[in-house]
Design a protein around this motif. Structure first.
Motif, PDB file in Angstrom:
ATOM      1  N   LEU A  82       0.829  -1.203   0.000  1.00  0.00           N
ATOM      2  CA  LEU A  82       0.000   0.000   0.000  1.00  0.00           C
ATOM      3  C   LEU A  82       0.863   1.252   0.000  1.00  0.00           C
ATOM      4  O   LEU A  82       1.943   1.282   0.614  1.00  0.00           O
ATOM      5  N   VAL A  83       0.375   2.282  -0.697  1.00  0.00           N
ATOM      6  CA  VAL A  83       1.005   3.602  -0.653  1.00  0.00           C
ATOM      7  C   VAL A  83      -0.097   4.633  -0.415  1.00  0.00           C
ATOM      8  O   VAL A  83      -1.281   4.380  -0.681  1.00  0.00           O
ATOM      9  N   ASN A  84       0.293   5.771   0.099  1.00  0.00           N
ATOM     10  CA  ASN A  84      -0.678   6.837   0.313  1.00  0.00           C
ATOM     11  C   ASN A  84      -1.264   7.299  -1.021  1.00  0.00           C
ATOM     12  O   ASN A  84      -0.533   7.531  -1.993  1.00  0.00           O
ATOM     13  N   SER A  85      -2.577   7.394  -1.048  1.00  0.00           N
ATOM     14  CA  SER A  85      -3.252   7.805  -2.267  1.00  0.00           C
ATOM     15  C   SER A  85      -3.037   9.290  -2.526  1.00  0.00           C
ATOM     16  O   SER A  85      -3.003  10.111  -1.599  1.00  0.00           O
ATOM     17  N   THR A  86      -2.874   9.640  -3.770  1.00  0.00           N
ATOM     18  CA  THR A  86      -2.695  11.053  -4.148  1.00  0.00           C
ATOM     19  C   THR A  86      -4.014  11.742  -4.404  1.00  0.00           C
ATOM     20  O   THR A  86      -4.038  12.956  -4.677  1.00  0.00           O
ATOM     21  N   GLU A  87      -5.103  10.994  -4.331  1.00  0.00           N
ATOM     22  CA  GLU A  87      -6.418  11.575  -4.610  1.00  0.00           C
ATOM     23  C   GLU A  87      -7.342  11.338  -3.424  1.00  0.00           C
ATOM     24  O   GLU A  87      -7.818  10.234  -3.212  1.00  0.00           O
ATOM     25  N   GLY A  88      -7.575  12.367  -2.622  1.00  0.00           N
ATOM     26  CA  GLY A  88      -8.571  12.309  -1.556  1.00  0.00           C
ATOM     27  C   GLY A  88      -8.205  11.467  -0.368  1.00  0.00           C
ATOM     28  O   GLY A  88      -9.091  11.002   0.364  1.00  0.00           O
ATOM     29  N   GLY A  89      -6.938  11.196  -0.116  1.00  0.00           N
ATOM     30  CA  GLY A  89      -6.549  10.407   1.043  1.00  0.00           C
ATOM     31  C   GLY A  89      -6.738   8.917   0.815  1.00  0.00           C
ATOM     32  O   GLY A  89      -7.063   8.450  -0.270  1.00  0.00           O
ATOM     33  N   GLY A  90      -6.543   8.118   1.865  1.00  0.00           N
ATOM     34  CA  GLY A  90      -6.646   6.676   1.755  1.00  0.00           C
ATOM     35  C   GLY A  90      -5.370   6.049   1.206  1.00  0.00           C
ATOM     36  O   GLY A  90      -4.282   6.649   1.246  1.00  0.00           O
ATOM     37  N   PHE A  91      -5.505   4.832   0.686  1.00  0.00           N
ATOM     38  CA  PHE A  91      -4.343   4.087   0.204  1.00  0.00           C
ATOM     39  C   PHE A  91      -4.618   3.507  -1.186  1.00  0.00           C
ATOM     40  O   PHE A  91      -5.757   3.205  -1.539  1.00  0.00           O
ATOM     41  N   ASP A  92      -3.557   3.337  -1.953  1.00  0.00           N
ATOM     42  CA  ASP A  92      -3.617   2.649  -3.247  1.00  0.00           C
ATOM     43  C   ASP A  92      -2.821   1.354  -3.159  1.00  0.00           C
ATOM     44  O   ASP A  92      -1.765   1.302  -2.503  1.00  0.00           O
ATOM     45  N   GLU A  93      -3.327   0.323  -3.813  1.00  0.00           N
ATOM     46  CA  GLU A  93      -2.642  -0.974  -3.848  1.00  0.00           C
ATOM     47  C   GLU A  93      -1.720  -1.011  -5.061  1.00  0.00           C
ATOM     48  O   GLU A  93      -2.131  -0.763  -6.185  1.00  0.00           O
ATOM     49  N   VAL A  94      -0.447  -1.333  -4.801  1.00  0.00           N
ATOM     50  CA  VAL A  94       0.572  -1.300  -5.848  1.00  0.00           C
ATOM     51  C   VAL A  94       1.262  -2.674  -5.937  1.00  0.00           C
ATOM     52  O   VAL A  94       1.560  -3.282  -4.902  1.00  0.00           O
ATOM     53  N   PRO A  95       1.510  -3.178  -7.157  1.00  0.00           N
ATOM     54  CA  PRO A  95       2.234  -4.454  -7.285  1.00  0.00           C
ATOM     55  C   PRO A  95       3.632  -4.353  -6.703  1.00  0.00           C
ATOM     56  O   PRO A  95       4.331  -3.358  -6.900  1.00  0.00           O
ATOM     57  N   CYS A  96       4.034  -5.373  -6.011  1.00  0.00           N
ATOM     58  CA  CYS A  96       5.366  -5.412  -5.390  1.00  0.00           C
ATOM     59  C   CYS A  96       6.439  -5.640  -6.453  1.00  0.00           C
ATOM     60  O   CYS A  96       6.219  -6.363  -7.436  1.00  0.00           O
ATOM     61  N   ASP A  97       7.602  -5.023  -6.288  1.00  0.00           N
ATOM     62  CA  ASP A  97       8.703  -5.215  -7.234  1.00  0.00           C
ATOM     63  C   ASP A  97      10.005  -5.623  -6.541  1.00  0.00           C
ATOM     64  O   ASP A  97      11.066  -5.673  -7.168  1.00  0.00           O
ATOM     65  N   ALA A  98       9.935  -5.934  -5.254  1.00  0.00           N
ATOM     66  CA  ALA A  98      11.113  -6.414  -4.513  1.00  0.00           C
ATOM     67  C   ALA A  98      10.631  -7.333  -3.391  1.00  0.00           C
ATOM     68  O   ALA A  98       9.596  -7.071  -2.770  1.00  0.00           O
ATOM     69  N   TRP A  99      11.408  -8.389  -3.157  1.00  0.00           N
ATOM     70  CA  TRP A  99      10.985  -9.390  -2.179  1.00  0.00           C
ATOM     71  C   TRP A  99      12.162  -9.820  -1.301  1.00  0.00           C
ATOM     72  O   TRP A  99      13.339  -9.734  -1.707  1.00  0.00           O
ATOM     73  N   ASP A 100      11.833 -10.297  -0.105  1.00  0.00           N
ATOM     74  CA  ASP A 100      12.781 -10.991   0.763  1.00  0.00           C
ATOM     75  C   ASP A 100      12.436 -12.478   0.733  1.00  0.00           C
ATOM     76  O   ASP A 100      11.250 -12.844   0.811  1.00  0.00           O
ATOM     77  N   TYR A 101      13.467 -13.317   0.646  1.00  0.00           N
ATOM     78  CA  TYR A 101      13.240 -14.748   0.477  1.00  0.00           C
ATOM     79  C   TYR A 101      13.710 -15.519   1.708  1.00  0.00           C
ATOM     80  O   TYR A 101      14.704 -15.152   2.350  1.00  0.00           O
ATOM     81  N   ASP A 102      12.991 -16.591   1.999  1.00  0.00           N
ATOM     82  CA  ASP A 102      13.356 -17.489   3.094  1.00  0.00           C
ATOM     83  C   ASP A 102      14.445 -18.430   2.581  1.00  0.00           C
ATOM     84  O   ASP A 102      14.197 -19.251   1.686  1.00  0.00           O
ATOM     85  N   ASN A 103      15.644 -18.323   3.132  1.00  0.00           N
ATOM     86  CA  ASN A 103      16.777 -19.129   2.674  1.00  0.00           C
ATOM     87  C   ASN A 103      17.012 -20.371   3.532  1.00  0.00           C
ATOM     88  O   ASN A 103      18.098 -20.945   3.500  1.00  0.00           O
TER      89      ASN A 103
END
Length: 559
Positions: A82-103
């Motif tokens: 989630l990121v802060n929405s630029t329109e009227g407050g709230g949150f926007d859902e954004v696809p993830c582009d970085a991950w942590d992996y269980d090794n």
């Protein structure tokens, strides 16, 4: 006697000694190293636990649901943040582009290196499937090359190129390059397994040919076990890929000592080279060759019969082609395929074999790659998978010799379907029960695969045998291409779905076998008319030689 029978007599006179065993050992050794590359997706691009790593301005996305018991259950979305929405407050859902992996299980894999998760998860299945896709094209082209340039030349090229590419693939910088090399490895796979099998078969005396099939299958099982053990010790995919392929270099010098197939040399008129090979074989095996004039006559007979068959085929092709160009050639190919559906019995055989080859290949590779659902320890599962193949390969031959082809096939399919289907309904915490049932299914389907090739040879008439088996083999490779998507994409979403699919598939193969007839002790049909009019007749002594000749032809289809 035909030229083929006479040459078999010459092989019998040469016997089995150091000359033959060098070829058998080398081909078996290289076959063993094919297993790790064929099944590399299990450890090179496995499922890895991962969590989304949002940027400093983002927030982890949590979802709360109510369980049937009325309790709240909170889960973390690993593919969005989630990121802060630029329109009227709230949150926007954004696809993830970085991950942590269980090794904990794997340290470094293609999955973690190129982020093959979420929307890119299908690329893990693509990595495995591309190898099978390569064999689809490599098998027919390999057959043409080995027939044109010789068995040894093709095998030498295949061994040197295949294992060089396998080791070079460890250091490729992009996923596109890795996938491209993966296709090339699949393309070259038949140059080792298929051509090596033909070369070994053409150097083997007739009485040991059925045993040779088992001897060359066992290294695959040993390679599967070694692959699981190596992956347990080495958790970095680059070093793992390198370490398992380096031992293939140890027998590179054997390529210098291997001889070309004397049968191929004679058929292509290389009589002097054939004599050198046969002289070396007699020296290594400590036997004597026939007199020179008898040997010359034998080679002339073999070559003449081969030339007559080739000339007849060319004449037939030219008569059918005429002046129609590519369109007529394409139509001729269509007609050759349609001939498999010309008569009732042949139509039944074609449809049943197509269904069975597709399902058996789908199930065999699906069970091999589904360690994440069948065992808590993927390394132990791979080792045991190879172990259960040993009795599947060694015990099948005496069983089918005693009980025939149909009954063992039905039993293998039924048992495999029953145990795999049962896995779908066993609680996931009973890991040992699940693994034992899955391995039992793996053993039965491996045995069924062995019987299927033999059964197919004896069902199809000589007139269309290679054609029918060729089309069935293509269908089987389609099944092996689909299986990674079943286990890697469907399995994580619906864990029981692959087991249900494989179990039902085995039952369908079992039912498809029922309309077929037993072939043990019956003559092989020569023509479609023989198949339709007289069915099976009791085997005459001469038929044994014919069956052994068919084994050579069948080798061209195995990969």
């Amino acid at each position: 006697m035909s030229g083929t029978t006479k040459f078999d007599g010459l092989l019998t006179r040469l016997g089995t000694g150091r000359w033959n065993m060098l070829c058998f050992a080398a081909v078996g050794y290289w076959n063993m190293h094919l297993a790790s590359n064929t099944l590399s997706g299990a450890y090179v691009a496995p499922v890895m636990k991962h969590t989304c790593r949002p940027p400093s301005s983002g927030y982890t996305l949590m979802t709360t649901t109510v369980t049937p018991e009325g309790a709240n259950q909170t889960t973390e979305d690993h593919c969005h943040y989630l990121v802060n929405s630029t329109e009227g407050g709230g949150f926007d859902e954004v696809p993830c582009d970085a991950w942590d992996y269980d090794n904990a299980t794997y340290i470094f894999t293609l999955t973690s290196q190129f982020d093959l998760v979420c929307s890119s998860e299908y690329l893990r299945a693509t990595y495995q499937s591309l190898y099978m896709f390569g064999t689809l094209f490599g098998a027919p082209i390999n057959g043409l090359i080995s027939d044109r340039f010789g068995r040894k030349s093709t095998l030498t090229l295949g061994v040197l190129t295949y294992f060089s590419l396998a080791m070079a693939s460890c250091w490729l910088p992009t996923l596109t390059a890795v996938l491209g090399f993966r296709f090339l490895l699949g393309f070259l796979h038949p140059t080792i397994m298929q051509t090596g099998y033909i070369l070994a078969l053409e150097m083997c005396e007739p009485r040991y040919r059925s045993m040779l099939g088992i001897m060359l299958s066992l290294p695959w099982a040993l390679g599967t076990m070694a692959w699981g053990g190596a992956a347990y010790l080495i958790r970095d995919w680059r070093w793992l890929q390198l370490v398992v392929n380096i031992p293939s270099l140890f027998l590179f010098p054997a390529l210098w000592f291997l001889d070309e197939s004397p049968r191929w040399l004679i058929v292509h008129g290389e009589f002097d080279k054939a004599k050198e090979v046969l002289a070396r074989a007699s020296k290594w095996n400590r036997v004597t060759l026939p007199p020179q004039d008898e040997l010359d006559h034998l080679m002339c007979v073999i070559q003449r019969e081969a030339r007559v068959g080739q000339k007849a085929q060319r004449t037939e092709d030219q008569a059918q082609d005429g002046d129609g160009g590519y369109k007529k050639k394409a139509w001729k190919i269509v007609l050759r395929l349609l001939i498999l559906f010309r008569t009732p019995r042949l139509r039944l055989i074609t449809m049943v074999l197509s269904v069975k080859f597709f399902l058996v290949s789908l199930i065999f590779y699906g069970i091999s790659l589904n360690a994440v659902n069948y065992s808590a320890d993927p390394f132990l599962y791979m080792v045991l998978s190879g172990l259960v193949e040993v009795p599947a390969y060694t015990l099948t031959a005496p069983i089918v010799a005693k009980l025939g082809r149909k009954l063992p096939s039905i039993v293998y399919y039924f048992v495999s379907g029953a145990v795999i289907l049962a896995v779908a309904f066993i609680p996931s915490d009973n890991q040992w029960v699940v693994m034992v049932l899955a391995l039992t299914g793996r053993m039965c389907i491996s045995a069924a695969y062995q019987v299927l090739y033999l059964y197919s040879v004896e069902l199809l008439p000589t007139e269309v045998r290679l054609q029918g088996l060729g089309s069935a083999t293509i269908v089987s490779r389609v099944g092996s291409m689909i299986s990674p998507f079943v286990t890697e994409l469907l399995g994580p979403v619906y864990p029981s779905a692959p087991s249900i699919l494989f179990g039902v598939g085995a039952f369908i193969a079992c039912l498809a076998t029922l309309p077929l007839w037993e072939t043990l002790g019956h003559t092989l049909p020569d023509t479609i008319t023989d198949l339709e009019e007289r069915g099976g007749r009791r085997q005459s002594p001469a038929v044994k030689d014919a069956q052994e000749d068919e084994e050579t032809e069948m080798a061209k289809l195995r990969a």
